[in-house]
Enzyme design. Sequence first.
Site, PDB file in Angstrom:
ATOM      1  N   ILE A 692      48.064  32.653  38.989  1.00  0.00           N
ATOM      2  CA  ILE A 692      48.457  32.859  37.583  1.00  0.00           C
ATOM      3  C   ILE A 692      48.566  34.343  37.235  1.00  0.00           C
ATOM      4  CG2 ILE A 692      47.529  30.685  36.725  1.00  0.00           C
ATOM      5  CD1 ILE A 692      45.028  32.205  35.839  1.00  0.00           C
ATOM      6  N   GLY A 693      48.272  35.209  38.197  1.00  0.00           N
ATOM      7  CA  GLY A 693      48.391  36.637  37.913  1.00  0.00           C
ATOM      8  C   GLY A 693      48.106  37.467  39.137  1.00  0.00           C
ATOM      9  N   GLY A 698      43.782  42.598  42.857  1.00  0.00           N
ATOM     10  CA  GLY A 698      43.875  41.333  43.560  1.00  0.00           C
ATOM     11  C   GLY A 698      44.667  40.283  42.825  1.00  0.00           C
ATOM     12  N   LYS A 699      44.730  39.077  43.416  1.00  0.00           N
ATOM     13  CA  LYS A 699      45.399  37.934  42.793  1.00  0.00           C
ATOM     14  C   LYS A 699      44.388  37.099  42.023  1.00  0.00           C
ATOM     15  CE  LYS A 699      49.306  37.213  45.936  1.00  0.00           C
ATOM     16  NZ  LYS A 699      49.978  36.258  46.852  1.00  0.00           N
ATOM     17  N   ASP A 823      38.937  51.203  31.291  1.00  0.00           N
ATOM     18  CA  ASP A 823      40.302  50.665  31.350  1.00  0.00           C
ATOM     19  C   ASP A 823      40.503  49.640  30.237  1.00  0.00           C
ATOM     20  OD1 ASP A 823      42.886  50.389  32.220  1.00  0.00           O
ATOM     21  OD2 ASP A 823      42.412  49.064  33.894  1.00  0.00           O
TER      22      ASP A 823
END
Length: 1000
Positions: A692-693, A698-699, A823
């Site tokens: 989903i992203g 990372g994934k 961030d």
Amino acid sequence: MSLLPLFFLFTVLLLQNHFFISALNQDGLYLYQWKQSLDDPDSSLASWNNRDTTPCNWAGVTCGPNSSAVTSLDLSNFNVAGPFSANFLCRLPNLTSIILFNNSINQTLPLQISLCTPLLHLDLSQNLLTGTLPHTLPLLPSLRYLDLTGNNFSGPIPPSFGTFQNLQTLSLVFNLLDDVFPPSLFNITSLKTLNLSYNPFHPSPIPHSIGNLTNLETLWLSACNLEGPIPDSVGNLKNLRVLDLTFNNLYGPIPSSLTRVTTLKQIELYNNSLSGELPRGISNLTSLRLFDVSMNHLSGSIPDELCRLPLESLNLYENGFTGELPPSIADSPNLYELRLFGNKLTGSLPDSLGKSGPLRWLDVSTNRFSGGIPASLCDHGELEEMLMLGNQFSGEIPASLGSCRSLTRVRLGKNRLSGEVPAGMWGLPHVYFLELMSNSFSGSIARTIGGARNLSSLILTKNNFSGVIPEEIGWLENLQEFSGGDNRLSGSLPGSIVNLGQLGTLDLHNNMLSGELPKEIQSWKKLNDLNLANNVIGGEIPDGIGSLTVLNFLDLSNNQFSGNVPTALQNLKLNQLNLSYNRLSGKLPPLLAKDMYRASFIGNPGLCGDFKGLCDGKNGDKGKGFVWILRAIFIVATLVFVVGVVWFYLRYKNFKNAERSVDKSKWTLMSFHKLGFSEDEILNCLDEDNVIGSGSSGKVYKVVLTSGEVVAVKKIWGGVKKEIESGDVERGQFHQDSAFDAEVETLGKIRHKNIVKLWCCCTTRDSKLLVYEYMPNGSLGDLLHSNKGGLLDWPTRYKIAVDAAEGLSYLHHDCVPSIVHRDVKSNNILLDGDFGARVADFGVAKVVDATGKGTKSMSVIAGSCGYIAPEYAYTLRVNEKSDIYSFGVVVLELVTGRRPIDPDFGEKDLVMWACTTLDQKGVEHVIDSRLDSCFKEEICKVLNIGLMCTSPLPINRPAMRRVVKMLQEVGTENLTKAAKKEGKLSPYYYDDGSDHGSLA
């Protein structure tokens, strides 16, 4: 006998140590004891030792000229933290001055401060003090200067403050003081400076008793929630030099009594609801240098007597002034700023405007001025902004402006100007915005444009420009917009135009351009809008157009393009496509051969597609047998392919099952909460179909467990990830271990309703997984800036802002040691099913520990473009103020609906754009048009908070705890009712019911 020497040595050392301690005088002992209660991460107090006889040589300490008694203590910017200890400091009998500006002095200010009786000067500004103001402060009989700016004091100002005997300066700016505006303060007749700005007082009028402060020189009451008229008694402030009542709800006329205060140098009344005409007799203010009454409802003409004053800055914009501008304005020898836009002024500008004074900023836009542009505007060579759009100016641009090298911004659009633009004006080196649209300019674009290396926006639409576009246009490496539609430009596009790598808009419709499109069109990676309609451009449409991934608007209609429609064009996500009325031929790409695109291709008789009636019957029955043969071959080939795929899938599944049976035994699970699942369930679902992203570290997978619960799993990149996520600017290689360790170290200890929950982590030698709670509504950034942004009404956005602020406040103030996220951005704020917000992605978070390790300079910048605090970008210092700036950008995103970086901003980011637009056009042009206007008051207050958080000076940014408090204060009754009606204001808790969270 052998023990005697050791005993003797021990005795000597003990006596020596006692001598060192006792040698320090009493003042030094008190200061040394206070030091023991402070944190000193930078060793600023290293010189404070107990081996000196007096503290007179210690850093920040001053003693009397003829004694060793301490008279002054100045620890400004020492970065020390801890309590203000009256038990030690108030025992110094000769201490007359305490300055602790910009530290982390915390807790409350003790009532015992009244024991510091010799004090003349007390400055505790920009610290972390909380609680109520001590009502005992007025017991200091000699106190003349009191500055508590930038703390977290709350509650009312004590009535006892009206009893100060000798106080001359009182500054309580940027606190959380509430209750009604304190009338008792106007009993302090000795005051020379009163500064209460930016406190959330209850709506209150300015008391008539303000006239008692006859010694007052500076009165600053900006954003104090004041309402009602300005009392006539201000005319009694005969010594007043600065009057600032901005950002309030004041109404009624400007009192004529103000013209009696002849000492005034600065009057700022902007952002109120004042009405009526400017008071007569204003010429009495012979010392006036700055006059700003913009963004009110004033009317009438601008009096000549105002323009005869020795003004340096005159701002009257966004009112209802009428009539002509008095010629005397041109005679002011000091005038450097003149802003009159958004009125109904008529007549012409004085011919000598700019001749007497060093004019720097001129904005007379959206009035009814006529006549020519004064040739003397840049006589002093300092003119930077010349904004004259939306009037009826006529004639030519004076040749003198072609040599005005100080210019940065020129807007002359929507007038009646004509003639050729001076050749020098095309190539001014500092101009970044040049707009000449909707006039009658003629001639060509001069080759001198190659010198305008700073130009980002060139807008020439709706004129009579002719000739070819010069090759030098390709030298403008910062050009983002080139709009020249509705002119008479001819020839082909210059080959150098492909060098414009920053180009976002190219609009040259309705011209006479010919030739072909350049083959290297794929170099326009940032192109969003390409409009070349109604020209005579021919040749084929380059295949490279399909690689322009951000292209949103494409109109090449009414030209002479030929050949096929590029297949790659169907890969683009276009909101508008128009290739009609050309000479295109061949078969349409399948994804474009739909009825919804019919109008996009009409007028191309050679095109063939699946539209109804197109290509039907062209071949009749000819070749039907051949077609049947082809169909049979296709069917057989399909069957062979399907059988092969099934066989391969079964073999692959067996292989993966065998592989998993080996790998699962190697995983190590570390849980941070009670789990209802095992690592096997997680590992079985890490397929590409569940991604989903994908980000810099990372994934992310969506995993549905057998229990029906859903979790999100982040798989940290193996090895070194060199490709950084778009928008991230952390330079160098991103190591998997640092991201993983930071997330585990941070989230493994945190329990808070507004921080994303980390269920567990799984590790092997080659791979690392993090398992989080799943957020059904994704990230704030993706939702807000997509076509679903309309789902986020104002009550929802307000709740998201409060939630995110509470999460960050917990990190900064409640975690021990504190945590800096580094961030903060809208893509790292996740939304649950009820749009409750969670702060996420702690891959670059840093701990700010007591030794100062968290505040040292980093070797790289962490953060994302548009969110990075200005000072962090060049100092690389990590602190909470950086997070506060980034959060302020998120608040501006919620209010404006815009991204932090947008081609429409030119060289600006969202912060600069919001400030500039607010200043020049008003708040209506800043607020997201999708938001209901009934919430305007609340939205404006939140906007104000966002602007405070993004102050360029870190010292002026409020702490996150204070930001939370300010946001909560915004929740007015109407907002609460609306939110409750939609069921969006109920607090979101973890399943353990906790509200505030704590460290594990």
